[in-house]
Design an enzyme around this catalytic site. Structure first.
Site: not given
Ligand code: UD1
Ligand code: UDP
Length: 358
Positions: A203
């Site tokens: 992601h």
């Molecule tokens: C965010 C964090 C990242 C973290 C990740 C964990 C920032 C800059 N990034 O990234 O550090 O590792 O969360 O998962 O804060 N979306 C949905 N549904 C949701 C959430 C997101 O559809 O519930 C989609 C939307 O299209 C959105 C995109 O995902 O634009 C990105 O979501 P966003 O929260 O901006 O960043 P992440 O890539 O999730």
């Molecule tokens: N995780 C989860 N379901 C998933 C993928 C990840 O519960 O389908 C959990 C995982 O165990 C970990 C956390 O989400 O604790 C990690 O989140 P993510 O990879 O989204 O973010 P990051 O750690 O890179 O910020």
């Protein structure tokens, strides 16, 4: 004390799970969800299945460009802090929700406490790097998961209020592994067998937003030589569709694409995996905690100790390097203990008491 904790993204719900429980034994906690993640599979499921208190506030901010998303969080957090007047604002990790909480609090002057302080990728193009550096530099209490994170802070001139507590995600996984084995049916549901598949997640923005990297990652995963279960982050699903790669991924006989799964199912998938491929921060550590080799789809990592220990291999988005690492049968070195002993949440509560006594 009155502690206002800010969460918003998936990894923060998991980090709050052990920390909230420990905090509430001694403090009053107000839990604020910014709404950064909002899908049931990215947010609701964690509150339902883990013992995390329901948020007192959900700010409903949702997705958007960095500045707009962060600014809206800041405005809404400011109003909540005005009403609640907390003594401490606690933030987790490195997301936009983290930075918004830390910035608002540092102007209003409650104490700012940062869980997972002192991590660096030294890649300033990552939005997370900006978030973590700025958050560390406006925090009063910094909870570092390792000695090396504390040394990093020292090298930046941050020495006051630094406590090495270990990693709260280690606490979370220790609290959940047995429950996951007992209750999760995810392996049966997906037709997978222990030790016979790779677990993959992707992601990171620089992987999803670059078509060539994304395509290379898909090719690399497909060459693992085993089934690859791939719970797909909504950002990645969207990117694959935009890049016209979605059909290819869904139809690839080696890849098993599923919706993001809840934490207990994810821990069960980790526990049963032969190895793990990921660009997640949290998942790299979790693989290590559950004795799995990790192949990291990034050019650098902030969890450098796992690489130094020989349990994590950085392959970037290079399909040949991925194939080699996914199929490697080299034996693994002995596993050191890197991020504490699974009592980080208790240590954080002790550190808060120590800080307040001074
Ligand atoms: C965010 C964090 C990242 C973290 C990740 C964990 C920032 C800059 N990034 O990234 O550090 O590792 O969360 O998962 O804060 N979306 C949905 N549904 C949701 C959430 C997101 O559809 O519930 C989609 C939307 O299209 C959105 C995109 O995902 O634009 C990105 O979501 P966003 O929260 O901006 O960043 P992440 O890539 O999730
Ligand atoms: N995780 C989860 N379901 C998933 C993928 C990840 O519960 O389908 C959990 C995982 O165990 C970990 C956390 O989400 O604790 C990690 O989140 P993510 O990879 O989204 O973010 P990051 O750690 O890179 O910020």
């Amino acid at each position: 004390s009155k502690i206002l904790s800010v969460v918003g993204a998936r990894p923060q719900f998991i980090k709050a799970f052990p920390v909230s429980a420990a905090l509430r034994e001694q403090h009053e906690e107000v839990l604020v969800h910014t709404g950064q993640h909002y899908d049931e599979s990215m947010s609701g499921v964690f509150f339902d299945e883990l013992d995390i208190p329901k948020p007192d506030y959900n700010l409903g901010v949702g997705s958007g460009p960095h500045a707009l998303q962060t600014a809206e969080m800041m405005q809404k957090l400011d109003a909540v802090m005005e009403d609640e007047d907390p003594d401490i604002v606690l933030v987790y990790g490195d997301t936009n929700s983290t930075l918004a909480g830390a910035l608002v609090a540092s102007k209003r002057r409650p104490l700012v406490a940062h869980v997972e302080a002192g991590l660096r990728s030294y890649n300033w193009e990552m939005p997370e790097e900006v978030n973590r550096v700025l958050t560390d530099h406006c925090s009063d209490m910094l909870f570092a998961p390792s000695e090396s994170a504390a040394l990093t802070l020292e090298s930046e001139g941050v020495t006051d209020g630094v406590y090495v507590t270990g990693d709260v995600q280690y606490d979370a996984i220790l609290k959940s592994r047995a429950t996951a084995r007992e209750h999760s049916t995810v392996l049966e549901d997906l037709g997978l067998r222990d030790g016979e598949y790779v677990l993959a997640t992707v992601h990171r923005a620089n992987n999803t937003d670059d078509r060539e990297r994304l395509e290379n990652i898909v090719s690399g995963l497909s060459s693992a030589g085993k089934p690859v279960v791939f719970p797909i982050h909504p950002r990645t699903e969207k990117a694959l569709k935009d890049a016209d790669l979605w059909t290819r991924v869904v139809e690839d006989e080696h890849l098993l694409v599923v919706e993001p799964v809840g934490y207990l199912d994810f821990v069960r998938l980790l526990d049963g995996a032969e190895r793990v491929a990921t660009d997640s921060g949290g998942v790299q550590k979790e693989a290590f905690y559950l004795d799995k080799r990790c192949v990291t789809l990034r050019d650098e990592t902030e969890w450098v100790e796992t690489v130094d220990a020989g349990w994590n291999t950085l392959v970037g988005a290079d399909p040949l390097a991925m194939e080699r690492a996914l199929q490697s049968t080299d034996s693994l070195p002995e596993k050191p203990s890197l991020y504490g002993d699974g009592t980080a949440a208790t240590r954080i509560v002790q550190a808060i008491a120590e800080f307040e006594d001074e």
